[in-house]
Scaffold this motif. Structure first.
Motif, PDB file in Angstrom:
ATOM      1  N   SER A 199       0.843  -1.197   0.000  1.00 39.78           N
ATOM      2  CA  SER A 199       0.000   0.000   0.000  1.00 39.78           C
ATOM      3  C   SER A 199       0.878   1.247   0.000  1.00 39.78           C
ATOM      4  CB  SER A 199      -0.910   0.024   1.236  1.00 39.78           C
ATOM      5  OG  SER A 199      -1.794  -1.072   1.241  1.00 39.78           O
ATOM      6  N   ALA A 200       0.278   2.377  -0.373  1.00 44.30           N
ATOM      7  CA  ALA A 200       0.991   3.653  -0.392  1.00 44.30           C
ATOM      8  C   ALA A 200       0.023   4.784  -0.102  1.00 44.30           C
ATOM      9  CB  ALA A 200       1.660   3.872  -1.743  1.00 44.30           C
ATOM     10  N   LEU A 201       0.561   5.904   0.398  1.00 45.70           N
ATOM     11  CA  LEU A 201      -0.240   7.109   0.629  1.00 45.70           C
ATOM     12  C   LEU A 201      -0.139   8.029  -0.582  1.00 45.70           C
ATOM     13  CD1 LEU A 201       0.430   8.321   4.305  1.00 45.70           C
ATOM     14  CD2 LEU A 201      -1.566   7.112   3.428  1.00 45.70           C
ATOM     15  N   VAL A 202      -1.288   8.509  -1.052  1.00 40.69           N
ATOM     16  CA  VAL A 202      -1.326   9.491  -2.138  1.00 40.69           C
ATOM     17  C   VAL A 202      -1.896  10.783  -1.564  1.00 40.69           C
ATOM     18  CG1 VAL A 202      -2.212  10.046  -4.424  1.00 40.69           C
ATOM     19  CG2 VAL A 202      -1.689   7.665  -3.833  1.00 40.69           C
ATOM     20  N   VAL A 203      -1.117  11.859  -1.644  1.00 43.57           N
ATOM     21  CA  VAL A 203      -1.487  13.131  -1.005  1.00 43.57           C
ATOM     22  C   VAL A 203      -2.091  14.087  -2.036  1.00 43.57           C
ATOM     23  CG1 VAL A 203      -0.605  15.137   0.261  1.00 43.57           C
ATOM     24  CG2 VAL A 203       0.319  12.860   0.738  1.00 43.57           C
ATOM     25  N   ASP A 225      12.169   4.151  -5.246  1.00 42.92           N
ATOM     26  CA  ASP A 225      10.841   3.554  -5.199  1.00 42.92           C
ATOM     27  C   ASP A 225       9.833   4.479  -5.902  1.00 42.92           C
ATOM     28  OD1 ASP A 225       8.374   2.496  -4.493  1.00 42.92           O
ATOM     29  OD2 ASP A 225       8.867   2.229  -2.370  1.00 42.92           O
ATOM     30  N   PRO A 226       9.098   3.994  -6.919  1.00 42.04           N
ATOM     31  CA  PRO A 226       8.123   4.863  -7.598  1.00 42.04           C
ATOM     32  C   PRO A 226       6.927   5.235  -6.727  1.00 42.04           C
ATOM     33  CG  PRO A 226       7.931   2.609  -8.385  1.00 42.04           C
ATOM     34  CD  PRO A 226       9.156   2.657  -7.512  1.00 42.04           C
ATOM     35  N   PHE A 227       6.814   4.588  -5.555  1.00 44.14           N
ATOM     36  CA  PHE A 227       5.727   4.914  -4.632  1.00 44.14           C
ATOM     37  C   PHE A 227       6.230   5.684  -3.414  1.00 44.14           C
ATOM     38  CE2 PHE A 227       4.452   1.265  -7.144  1.00 44.14           C
ATOM     39  CZ  PHE A 227       3.239   1.723  -7.645  1.00 44.14           C
ATOM     40  N   ASN A 228       7.475   6.162  -3.522  1.00 49.64           N
ATOM     41  CA  ASN A 228       8.026   7.113  -2.558  1.00 49.64           C
ATOM     42  C   ASN A 228       7.148   8.369  -2.562  1.00 49.64           C
ATOM     43  OD1 ASN A 228       9.694   9.744  -2.485  1.00 49.64           O
ATOM     44  ND2 ASN A 228      11.084   8.317  -1.478  1.00 49.64           N
ATOM     45  N   GLU A 229       6.980   9.023  -1.393  1.00 46.30           N
ATOM     46  CA  GLU A 229       6.061  10.170  -1.303  1.00 46.30           C
ATOM     47  C   GLU A 229       6.412  11.278  -2.290  1.00 46.30           C
ATOM     48  OE1 GLU A 229       6.243  12.844   1.996  1.00 46.30           O
ATOM     49  OE2 GLU A 229       8.111  11.992   2.752  1.00 46.30           O
ATOM     50  N   LYS A 230       7.706  11.565  -2.469  1.00 40.08           N
ATOM     51  CA  LYS A 230       8.107  12.632  -3.388  1.00 40.08           C
ATOM     52  C   LYS A 230       7.919  12.220  -4.841  1.00 40.08           C
ATOM     53  CE  LYS A 230      11.410  14.781  -0.203  1.00 40.08           C
ATOM     54  NZ  LYS A 230      12.838  15.114   0.049  1.00 40.08           N
ATOM     55  N   ALA A 231       8.153  10.940  -5.130  1.00 45.18           N
ATOM     56  CA  ALA A 231       7.929  10.446  -6.487  1.00 45.18           C
ATOM     57  C   ALA A 231       6.443  10.497  -6.837  1.00 45.18           C
ATOM     58  CB  ALA A 231       8.463   9.019  -6.622  1.00 45.18           C
ATOM     59  N   LEU A 232       5.599  10.122  -5.879  1.00 46.61           N
ATOM     60  CA  LEU A 232       4.153  10.172  -6.101  1.00 46.61           C
ATOM     61  C   LEU A 232       3.684  11.603  -6.313  1.00 46.61           C
ATOM     62  CD1 LEU A 232       2.762   7.541  -3.564  1.00 46.61           C
ATOM     63  CD2 LEU A 232       2.688   7.411  -6.052  1.00 46.61           C
ATOM     64  N   ARG A 233       4.248  12.529  -5.538  1.00 48.38           N
ATOM     65  CA  ARG A 233       3.850  13.932  -5.650  1.00 48.38           C
ATOM     66  C   ARG A 233       4.243  14.479  -7.027  1.00 48.38           C
ATOM     67  NH1 ARG A 233       6.378  16.679  -0.986  1.00 48.38           N
ATOM     68  NH2 ARG A 233       5.008  15.248   0.132  1.00 48.38           N
TER      69      ARG A 233
END
Length: 327
Positions: free
Chosen positions: A73-77, A208-216
């Motif tokens: 799972s991952a957090l999307v902001v 990691d492509p699901f790193n918070e900064k990568a997701l942002r």
């Protein structure tokens, strides 16, 4: 060749952390509970403490790649990337992309486009919202989503060669070689989606492509394009199987023994029917020795004395110029 890559086990039960009564069930669950005669709080209890177990769980997802792997799972902001992911899921009818819960500020309305979601809702204070998001201010932050890692993400172990599972098409594949900066990686993923590339292959050393900064930076693109994490053995297997051309972005330097082609409309048109992989190296160390050896090098013409561009800027130009035509 030894491979190190990112692993998200899709056989793992996703919602393995059970939050407290601070969660509002989705409407269908509320109706079922009413029929069965069970009760639920009309209004969820507000989470105000960062020591709440659910908050700790979310913080670990945000900060720890290994925890994201075990929880899948991952957090999307932010409501905008969440909406884009949900719209993409509806368009493709991809049930592997799912939202486990939607985290909202206390008393805030459910953002437009997310009001039909069946995910549970968690209400938190502004302090907790800021903690979860990692942002200095949350004045404009309207939502955070706890999302399941999509089935379009693959970790390739050993001799696994199920190519058709990795990518729906292999006409245009972006290959990232040791891209460690999450902002650059996320921006490149977003550009790959915008210019209709078929997928992204991550060589060892990528973040990691699901790193918070990568997701942002990707604005949810990590959920919208097939991403495969593997090594050169796997990439060369794809190349041989589908007769793909390997290109790599590289500035034209005097010390290079290998010739460098110039990116131009004529060059790109000559490759319109050719399946290809575009390899981009990290901004600090550039292409790996392996990439330099096996790829045809291509450069972007620049005025002045500049030697190279930021990899996400150069990547955007390459992805646009080499994007698939008439597809």
């Amino acid at each position: 060749m030894q491979c190190t890559s990112i692993f998200y086990p899709h056989t793992h039960k996703i919602w393995c952390f059970k939050p407290t009564l601070s969660v509002t069930p989705p409407p269908q669950q509320q109706q079922q509970q009413q029929r069965e005669g069970t009760s639920h709080d009309e209004k969820p209890k507000l989470i105000t403490s960062a020591s709440n177990p659910f908050v700790k769980h979310c913080l670990k997802l945000r900060n720890s790649s290994s925890y994201r792997r075990t929880q899948a799972s991952a957090l999307v902001v932010g409501a905008t990337p969440i909406r884009e992911i949900c719209r993409f899921r509806e368009l493709l009818q991809d049930e592997s992309i799912s939202m486990d819960c939607l985290i909202l500020p206390d008393k805030a309305e459910i953002p437009d486009g997310l009001d039909k979601s069946t995910a549970s809702i968690v209400r938190v204070s502004s302090v907790v919202m800021r903690k979860l998001s990692g942002l200095q201010t949350t004045d404009s932050l309207d939502a955070i989503a706890l999302m399941k890692i999509p089935a379009s993400f693959f970790n390739v172990d050993g001799d696994q060669k199920n190519y058709k599972k990795w990518f729906r098409s292999v006409h245009r594949i972006l290959v990232l070689d040791g891209i460690q900066d999450p902002g650059n990686l996320g921006t490149l993923l977003r550009s790959a989606v915008a210019f209709r590339w078929d997928g992204v292959f991550l060589l060892p050393g990528c973040c990691d492509p699901f790193n918070e900064k990568a997701l942002r930076a990707s604005r949810g693109a990590s959920f919208q394009i097939p991403v495969v994490s593997g090594c050169w053995d796997h990439l060369e297997s794809i190349k041989e199987e589908f007769k793909m051309k390997l290109l790599a972005g590289h500035p034209e330097l005097e010390e290079l023994v290998k010739p460098v082609c110039l990116l131009s409309p004529t060059f790109c048109d000559s490759l319109s029917d050719t399946p290809l992989c575009l390899v981009l190296g990290s901004e600090g160390s550039g292409l790996s020795e392996k990439s330099l050896q096996v790829c045809e090098l291509v450069s972007i013409a620049m005025a002045g004395e500049y030697e190279s561009l930021n990899v996400s800027v150069a990547g955007g130009i390459f992805l646009y110029m080499l994007q698939p035509k008439n597809r």
